[in-house]
Design an enzyme around this catalytic site. Structure first.
Site, mmCIF file in Angstrom:
data_model
loop_
_atom_site.group_PDB
_atom_site.id
_atom_site.type_symbol
_atom_site.label_atom_id
_atom_site.label_comp_id
_atom_site.label_asym_id
_atom_site.label_seq_id
_atom_site.Cartn_x
_atom_site.Cartn_y
_atom_site.Cartn_z
ATOM 1 N N TYR A 218 -87.118 68.418 34.804
ATOM 2 C CA TYR A 218 -87.958 69.440 34.138
ATOM 3 C C TYR A 218 -89.305 68.817 33.766
ATOM 4 C CZ TYR A 218 -89.478 72.823 30.598
ATOM 5 O OH TYR A 218 -90.200 73.740 29.862
ATOM 6 N N LYS A 222 -92.989 70.021 35.265
ATOM 7 C CA LYS A 222 -94.060 70.582 34.426
ATOM 8 C C LYS A 222 -95.306 69.691 34.490
ATOM 9 C CE LYS A 222 -92.199 74.347 32.748
ATOM 10 N NZ LYS A 222 -92.803 75.681 32.847
HETATM 11 N N1 NAP Z 1 -89.045 78.092 24.871
HETATM 12 C C1 NAP Z 1 -89.619 76.905 24.760
HETATM 13 O O1 NAP Z 1 -89.340 76.148 23.819
HETATM 14 C C2 NAP Z 1 -90.654 76.484 25.762
HETATM 15 C C3 NAP Z 1 -91.448 75.386 25.453
HETATM 16 C C4 NAP Z 1 -92.419 74.984 26.354
HETATM 17 C C5 NAP Z 1 -92.583 75.662 27.543
HETATM 18 N N2 NAP Z 1 -91.786 76.725 27.829
HETATM 19 C C6 NAP Z 1 -91.969 77.412 29.116
HETATM 20 O O2 NAP Z 1 -92.205 78.772 28.883
HETATM 21 C C7 NAP Z 1 -91.701 79.549 29.968
HETATM 22 C C8 NAP Z 1 -90.812 80.652 29.426
HETATM 23 O O3 NAP Z 1 -89.741 80.069 28.722
HETATM 24 P P1 NAP Z 1 -88.793 80.913 27.745
HETATM 25 O O4 NAP Z 1 -88.359 79.988 26.692
HETATM 26 O O5 NAP Z 1 -89.421 82.185 27.397
HETATM 27 O O6 NAP Z 1 -87.543 81.167 28.713
HETATM 28 P P2 NAP Z 1 -86.375 82.264 28.597
HETATM 29 O O7 NAP Z 1 -86.361 82.908 27.275
HETATM 30 O O8 NAP Z 1 -85.157 81.566 29.083
HETATM 31 O O9 NAP Z 1 -86.826 83.378 29.665
HETATM 32 C C9 NAP Z 1 -86.915 83.038 30.993
HETATM 33 C C10 NAP Z 1 -87.344 84.237 31.796
HETATM 34 O O10 NAP Z 1 -87.434 83.813 33.160
HETATM 35 C C11 NAP Z 1 -86.519 84.572 33.940
HETATM 36 N N3 NAP Z 1 -85.887 83.698 34.929
HETATM 37 C C12 NAP Z 1 -85.148 82.608 34.689
HETATM 38 N N4 NAP Z 1 -84.745 82.071 35.847
HETATM 39 C C13 NAP Z 1 -85.244 82.841 36.824
HETATM 40 C C14 NAP Z 1 -85.174 82.810 38.218
HETATM 41 N N5 NAP Z 1 -84.459 81.898 38.866
HETATM 42 N N6 NAP Z 1 -85.828 83.763 38.935
HETATM 43 C C15 NAP Z 1 -86.523 84.739 38.298
HETATM 44 N N7 NAP Z 1 -86.612 84.816 36.977
HETATM 45 C C16 NAP Z 1 -85.984 83.886 36.233
HETATM 46 C C17 NAP Z 1 -85.509 85.137 32.981
HETATM 47 O O11 NAP Z 1 -85.032 86.314 33.571
HETATM 48 P P3 NAP Z 1 -83.479 86.721 33.531
HETATM 49 O O12 NAP Z 1 -83.227 86.887 32.072
HETATM 50 O O13 NAP Z 1 -83.370 87.959 34.292
HETATM 51 O O14 NAP Z 1 -82.728 85.594 34.088
HETATM 52 C C18 NAP Z 1 -86.378 85.384 31.750
HETATM 53 O O15 NAP Z 1 -87.081 86.588 31.893
HETATM 54 C C19 NAP Z 1 -91.002 78.551 30.882
HETATM 55 O O16 NAP Z 1 -91.856 78.199 31.928
HETATM 56 C C20 NAP Z 1 -90.744 77.356 29.988
HETATM 57 O O17 NAP Z 1 -90.658 76.179 30.718
HETATM 58 C C21 NAP Z 1 -90.822 77.151 26.955
#
Ligand code: NAP
Length: 342
Positions: A218, A222
């Site tokens: 990961y 990134k």
């Molecule tokens: N949350 C954190 O702490 C954090 C910190 C830094 C960066 N980020 C980044 O922010 C972004 C969003 O993260 P999040 O925390 O909001 O994630 P999340 O709540 O797990 O949501 C992920 C989203 O992506 C979709 N998804 C996952 N796998 C997929 C796939 N194989 N194909 C198509 N869609 C897919 C999911 O759809 P389904 O529900 O339909 O599977 C959901 O809509 C990511 O790039 C993550 O790396 C997050």
């Protein structure tokens, strides 16, 4: 005579060495001044960008004038908030992620709340199917897409040593975080070039900013986005297109498995609001072109580490290692309890 020439030689060599000392002192003083002035400017910029200056107005990208925003990973967490907040600002939205039912629900919510159009596409980026990319290309072909939010992301299910990373998990992380981001961006860029404007935001992570042991795939995926996005920003600037990598520490979501927000951990609504109000401002990512760390506490955290021990220091790396070993232990214990039905 011999005596006085020796004194002269000693005198001349003293003069020479004191000159060297003077030049050396001047040189080091100049480096010091440059360093401290640079630090002062960055600190001033950080606070101006956090509390005084505003980011680019989204109207620049056609908000409220029929323009479309395409959001990947749109159905949950940060992506869902980008979808809701962009719709609220007047963009029609293309919602892409895996689960069709979640996309349908979100689309209805947006239609109910805001006077914009929506399109949905169920798409599992981990499968990396060319037919899915063709379907996405066909879907956006007639649309005036001006904003792309490369939000979709996958991390390791729990922290894991690299040697034990499951091959499917490894491939999926790269397919979702990197291949999908590159391919979707390639589909959208021609539209932005034709319009001579547009915005491409890509979700980076502190997991990629800091080399992160036990989340190595990961972390690397990134970090890749940082270089790719910054390079792309320079390429597309002459076309009037803004490209920005968005850095974030933890945000409450399914991915982070954190439910309760705190000073350092905002919820997606707070995080996305800070991102959309600071387009074009580096905030915590001072010195990193085309990069932003928009949320205030993340920004101060990053600025502090970069200005002190540094992102690449052994101290940070070891701290990160210990933290993820502890998280892994807790996750394994929890899985064990669940297996035993406790
Ligand atoms: N949350 C954190 O702490 C954090 C910190 C830094 C960066 N980020 C980044 O922010 C972004 C969003 O993260 P999040 O925390 O909001 O994630 P999340 O709540 O797990 O949501 C992920 C989203 O992506 C979709 N998804 C996952 N796998 C997929 C796939 N194989 N194909 C198509 N869609 C897919 C999911 O759809 P389904 O529900 O339909 O599977 C959901 O809509 C990511 O790039 C993550 O790396 C997050």
């Amino acid at each position: 005579m011999v005596f006085s020439s020796a004194i002269l030689d000693t005198y001349m060599s003293n003069v020479q060495s004191s000159k060297i000392v003077a030049y050396a002192s001047l040189f080091f003083a100049a480096i010091g001044v440059v360093k401290y002035v640079g630090f002062g400017l960055k600190l001033t910029n950080l606070f101006l960008q956090l509390y005084i200056l505003s980011g680019k107005n989204l109207k620049k990208y056609g908000a409220g004038k029929g323009a479309w925003a395409l959001i990947t990973g749109a159905s949950d967490g940060i992506g869902k908030e980008f979808s809701l907040q962009l719709a609220k600002k007047g963009f029609n939205v293309v919602l892409v992620s895996r689960t069709e039912s979640k996309l349908v629900d979100l689309s209805s919510e947006i239609n109910r709340k805001y006077k914009v159009e929506t399109k949905i596409l169920p798409f599992d980026f981990a499968e990396n199917k060319s037919s899915d990319y063709a379907a996405l290309a066909a879907l956006i072909e007639p649309l005036d897409v001006t904003v792309l939010i490369n939000n979709v992301g996958q991390s390791h299910s729990i922290p894991v040593p690299f040697i034990e990373v499951d091959d499917t998990e490894l491939t999926n992380i790269i397919a979702v975080n990197d291949i999908a981001t590159l391919k979707v961006t390639k589909l959208v860029i021609p539209k932005l070039i034709a319009k001579k404007m547009g915005l491409i935001l890509t979700m980076g992570s502190f997991g990629g900013l800091f080399p992160t042991p036990y989340l190595s795939v990961y972390s690397g995926s990134k970090a890749f986005l940082q270089h790719w996005s910054t390079a792309l920003a320079a390429e597309l600037k002459p076309n009037g297109i803004d490209v920005e990598l968005v850095l974030s520490y933890l945000v409450t979501s399914a991915m982070s498995k954190i439910r309760k927000s705190s000073t350092l951990i905002p919820n997606p609504k707070m995080f996305v609001a800070s991102t959309l109000s600071s387009i074009g401002l580096q905030r915590g990512a001072q010195g990193r072109t085309a990069t932003s760390t928009p949320y205030w506490s993340h920004a101060i955290f990053q600025f502090f580490v970069e200005s002190t021990v540094g992102i690449w220091s052994g101290i940070v790396s070891n701290q990160n290692l210990q933290m993820h070993i502890a998280i892994r232990k807790r996750a394994l214990k929890k899985a064990d309890r669940e297996k035993k039905g406790l």
